[in-house]
Design an enzyme around this catalytic site. Structure first.
Site, mmCIF file in Angstrom:
data_model
loop_
_atom_site.group_PDB
_atom_site.id
_atom_site.type_symbol
_atom_site.label_atom_id
_atom_site.label_comp_id
_atom_site.label_asym_id
_atom_site.label_seq_id
_atom_site.Cartn_x
_atom_site.Cartn_y
_atom_site.Cartn_z
ATOM 1 N N ASP A 68 41.608 33.601 42.212
ATOM 2 C CA ASP A 68 42.494 34.435 41.395
ATOM 3 C C ASP A 68 42.187 34.265 39.900
ATOM 4 O O ASP A 68 41.789 33.185 39.457
ATOM 5 C CB ASP A 68 43.947 34.026 41.680
ATOM 6 C CG ASP A 68 44.929 35.106 41.246
ATOM 7 O OD1 ASP A 68 44.483 36.218 40.897
ATOM 8 O OD2 ASP A 68 46.138 34.838 41.258
ATOM 9 N N ASN B 58 45.256 44.693 48.564
ATOM 10 C CA ASN B 58 44.460 45.062 47.381
ATOM 11 C C ASN B 58 44.098 46.557 47.317
ATOM 12 O O ASN B 58 43.696 47.061 46.274
ATOM 13 C CB ASN B 58 43.172 44.230 47.291
ATOM 14 C CG ASN B 58 43.397 42.802 46.835
ATOM 15 O OD1 ASN B 58 42.643 41.899 47.157
ATOM 16 N ND2 ASN B 58 44.456 42.575 46.056
HETATM 17 C C1 FPP Z 1 41.721 38.190 42.279
HETATM 18 O O1 FPP Z 1 41.750 38.239 40.870
HETATM 19 C C2 FPP Z 1 40.372 38.534 42.756
HETATM 20 C C3 FPP Z 1 40.063 39.566 43.607
HETATM 21 C C4 FPP Z 1 41.080 40.460 44.177
HETATM 22 C C5 FPP Z 1 38.672 39.875 43.975
HETATM 23 C C6 FPP Z 1 37.759 38.704 44.226
HETATM 24 C C7 FPP Z 1 36.342 39.165 44.120
HETATM 25 C C8 FPP Z 1 35.315 38.436 43.614
HETATM 26 C C9 FPP Z 1 35.469 37.042 43.161
HETATM 27 C C10 FPP Z 1 33.958 39.021 43.449
HETATM 28 C C11 FPP Z 1 33.243 39.396 44.693
HETATM 29 C C12 FPP Z 1 33.143 38.324 45.683
HETATM 30 C C13 FPP Z 1 32.672 38.491 46.950
HETATM 31 C C14 FPP Z 1 32.718 37.348 47.884
HETATM 32 C C15 FPP Z 1 32.156 39.769 47.442
HETATM 33 P P1 FPP Z 1 42.709 39.288 40.142
HETATM 34 O O2 FPP Z 1 41.957 40.552 39.972
HETATM 35 O O3 FPP Z 1 43.984 39.418 40.923
HETATM 36 O O4 FPP Z 1 42.961 38.570 38.777
HETATM 37 P P2 FPP Z 1 44.285 38.618 37.886
HETATM 38 O O5 FPP Z 1 45.353 37.897 38.670
HETATM 39 O O6 FPP Z 1 43.896 37.879 36.666
HETATM 40 O O7 FPP Z 1 44.600 40.053 37.626
#
Ligand code: FPP
Length: 254
Positions: free
Chosen positions: A28, A76
């Site tokens: 996250d 998501n």
């Molecule tokens: C949460 O951060 C992250 C995600 C929903 C996506 C995770 C994806 C990756 C790390 C890249 C691709 C990886 C693979 C394995 C294909 P957020 O967007 O909720 O962050 P925030 O809470 O700061 O808004």
């Protein structure tokens, strides 16, 4: 640095007694990482993909057998369409470009989740990537995509009820082991250490059955910044935990 140089490692070290066999991670903080730099959210996800390569390498170095990453939750899809589209493109690019590195380093890849929602292209890339890495046995990388713990338990119940109604399973024989075998994580040991970056202290519908006795580690570090030192801190914290599995401390030390 190419993905192949980035994901270097496995089969180098026998795990220490206090090393988790399976680490599960909620990555996250990508969005906040980008926002704090005045960049679009996708830049945070891109940087997050680099942190994914880093943690695979670090787990390999430590002799960790299983790493499970929550890449995309069932919830998501509700994000802005543009972000979903860009996340899918990133997922495709990882499936296409990082597989050689996984093959070379003995990492087996498995994708878990409700994969029907992904299009034909992603499903065929997933199948290809899983097949190419199927014989690797240094480490297993499991990526949870369009995954939700409640969805997983629900699909397991549906299958069990179906088999039971056809007389193939006696309801009296349904126990925890049988239920586990119907979850999409079948064959993967339950996580020992759960890490969530980004400051939130919740498990967000991730592996809710499997995390029953897991040690939960939360850090404020944003995922793209999660470094070797942060990983070592988590392992050190884990090594200091007394895992009692419902027993008393005296029973455990005896
Ligand atoms: C949460 O951060 C992250 C995600 C929903 C996506 C995770 C994806 C990756 C790390 C890249 C691709 C990886 C693979 C394995 C294909 P957020 O967007 O909720 O962050 P925030 O809470 O700061 O808004």
């Amino acid at each position: 640095m190419s993905p192949a140089e980035n994901i270097k490692t496995p089969c180098q070290k026998k795990p220490e007694h206090s090393t988790p066999r399976h680490i599960a991670v909620i990555m996250d903080g990508n969005g906040r990482w980008a926002k704090s730099r005045g960049q679009p959210r996708i830049m945070g996800h891109r940087k997050g993909a680099e942190a994914v390569r880093r943690i695979i390498r670090l787990c390999g170095d430590e002799g960790i057998e299983h790493l499970t990453l929550f890449a995309f939750s069932s919830e998501n899809w509700q994000r802005p369409p543009r972000e979903v589209k860009l996340l899918m493109e990133l997922f495709i690019s990882v499936l296409e470009k990082d597989i050689d590195a996984l093959v070379e380093n003995g990492v087996r890849l498995r994708i878990i989740g409700d994969l029907d929602r992904f299009g034909k292209r992603i499903n065929s890339l997933i199948k290809k990537a899983e097949m190419r890495t199927a014989c690797n046995d240094c480490m297993q990388l499991t990526i949870a995509a369009n995954y939700g713990g409640r969805w997983d338990i629900t699909q397991a119940c549906r299958h069990l009820a179906d088999k039971s109604s056809r007389g193939e399973i006696d309801p009296k024989n349904i126990d925890e082991e049988l239920i586990s075998s119907y979850l999409v994580s079948d064959g993967i040991p339950d996580p020992d250490l759960f890490i969530r970056t980004g400051g939130e202290k919740r498990i967000s519908n991730f592996l809710i059955w499997q995390l029953a006795y897991c040690e939960l580690y939360f850090t404020d570090i944003l995922w793209p910044d999660f470094s070797k030192e942060n990983f070592s801190d988590a392992l050190q914290w884990f090594a200091g935990r007394e895992r009692r599995f419902g027993k008393t401390s005296e029973q455990v030390s005896a």
